[in-house]
Design an enzyme around this catalytic site. Structure first.
Site, PDB file in Angstrom:
ATOM      1  CE  LYS A  76      -4.067  -1.970   2.266  1.00  0.00           C
ATOM      2  NZ  LYS A  76      -4.994  -1.881   3.422  1.00  0.00           N
ATOM      3  NE  ARG A 108      -2.397  -8.948   4.565  1.00  0.00           N
ATOM      4  CZ  ARG A 108      -1.187  -8.394   4.528  1.00  0.00           C
ATOM      5  NH1 ARG A 108      -0.230  -8.979   3.835  1.00  0.00           N
ATOM      6  NH2 ARG A 108      -0.942  -7.272   5.177  1.00  0.00           N
ATOM      7  CE1 TYR A 167      -4.414 -12.248  10.652  1.00  0.00           C
ATOM      8  CE2 TYR A 167      -2.954 -10.368  10.917  1.00  0.00           C
ATOM      9  CZ  TYR A 167      -3.859 -11.085  10.157  1.00  0.00           C
ATOM     10  OH  TYR A 167      -4.222 -10.624   8.923  1.00  0.00           O
TER      11      TYR A 167
END
Length: 294
Positions: free
Chosen positions: A170, A243, A275
């Site tokens: 990005k 991902r 996560y």
């Protein structure tokens, strides 16, 4: 609203935002602009905080999810910040707008044994298409890169001798991601069959369609979705799930969260910390099964 085009140019040329970001911002701003026009307001300086609150309520009653509402208001916030910067406005009407709470959903991921089965035992065809599809899945799982990042790959991005791939993330931010031996083998096999199939010295992208054109987002999504169906019952079977899988497995195996942040190309640690909840879920499950008083 009359400054949308100049704002989008600012995002494109100064902020170097991605094409998908530009599309999302424009859609959100045009939608809000139409809402204002329907109320008889076509000048940004006439927009009040209460109008944005009313718009948020309207979106909510139209069953738009809280996360989508947050994104749309974030687009407005960035737009009015730009108008403040350009001294077109003296204050932002977005400040003070209360947004609906976003439910905290843990990211889904494919189990490690399911990924092993997919890559080691599921039969991919031995033609160009099969080898390409397996390499795409292997690269997603082995590097955690985004869909847009994989589609943008070029041959020059790989340094297979060093076991690295350069990823353009990005805001055009580059990062180097390690590639494991298994994935390197897959990539080398793909390169060999691709070169024999199309025989060109230069290719429009690293991954090609069956006709030798650059792969596109929908095709890669379909490839991943098709093959994940053979090993998992998750509702979502997208490249982004791979991902999530990459990050969750690294954490479960003891990787440092700051290192995972860099590997994923996250701008801040907050995006990576989601996560850790999966890791705690797994630890809690093990505890409940193993401890006699759990």
């Amino acid at each position: 609203m009359q400054y949308i085009d100049s704002f989008l140019s600012y995002l494109k040329y100064e902020k170097r935002s991605s094409r998908h970001t530009l599309i999302a911002y424009e859609a959100d701003l045009r939608q809000f602009g139409q809402y204002m026009e329907d109320m008889g307001i076509d000048d940004e300086r006439g927009i009040k905080t209460r109008f944005i609150r009313d718009w948020v309520v309207t979106l909510h009653y139209n069953n738009l999810k809280p996360r989508s509402i947050h994104r749309k208001v974030a687009s407005l916030r960035a737009y009015f910040k730009y108008l403040l910067r350009e001294e077109i406005m003296s204050s932002s009407p977005v400040e003070g707008v209360v947004l609906p709470k976003i439910p905290k959903n843990l990211p889904d991921f494919v189990k490690e044994k399911e990924m092993d089965f997919l890559l080691d035992h599921v039969l991919f065809s031995d033609d160009y298409t099969g080898i390409r599809d397996r390499t795409i899945i292997d690269l997603f799982y082995g590097t955690g890169m985004r869909l847009s990042e994989l589609v943008a790959l070029r041959d020059s991005d790989f340094d297979l001798k060093s076991g690295l791939v350069k990823v353009l993330g990005k805001r055009n931010k580059e990062r180097l991601v390690p590639v494991n031996r298994s994935t390197i083998h897959s990539v080398n096999e793909y390169i060999s069959v691709r070169n024999k199939t199309f025989g060109a010295e230069k290719f429009p992208a690293f991954f090609l369609t069956d006709k030798g054109k650059a792969v596109y987002h929908k095709l890669v999504y379909r490839i991943v979705n098709k093959h994940l169906k053979s090993v998992t019952t998750l509702a979502k079977k997208s490249p982004h799930i791979l991902r999530h899988t990459y990050a969750t497995i690294l954490l479960n195996r003891g990787a440092d969260i700051n290192a995972i942040k860099e590997l994923l190309g996250h701008a801040n640690l907050n995006a990576t910390q989601i996560y850790t909840h999966n890791t705690f879920e797994q630890l809690s499950s093990i505890y409940n099964q193993a401890h006699p008083r759990a």
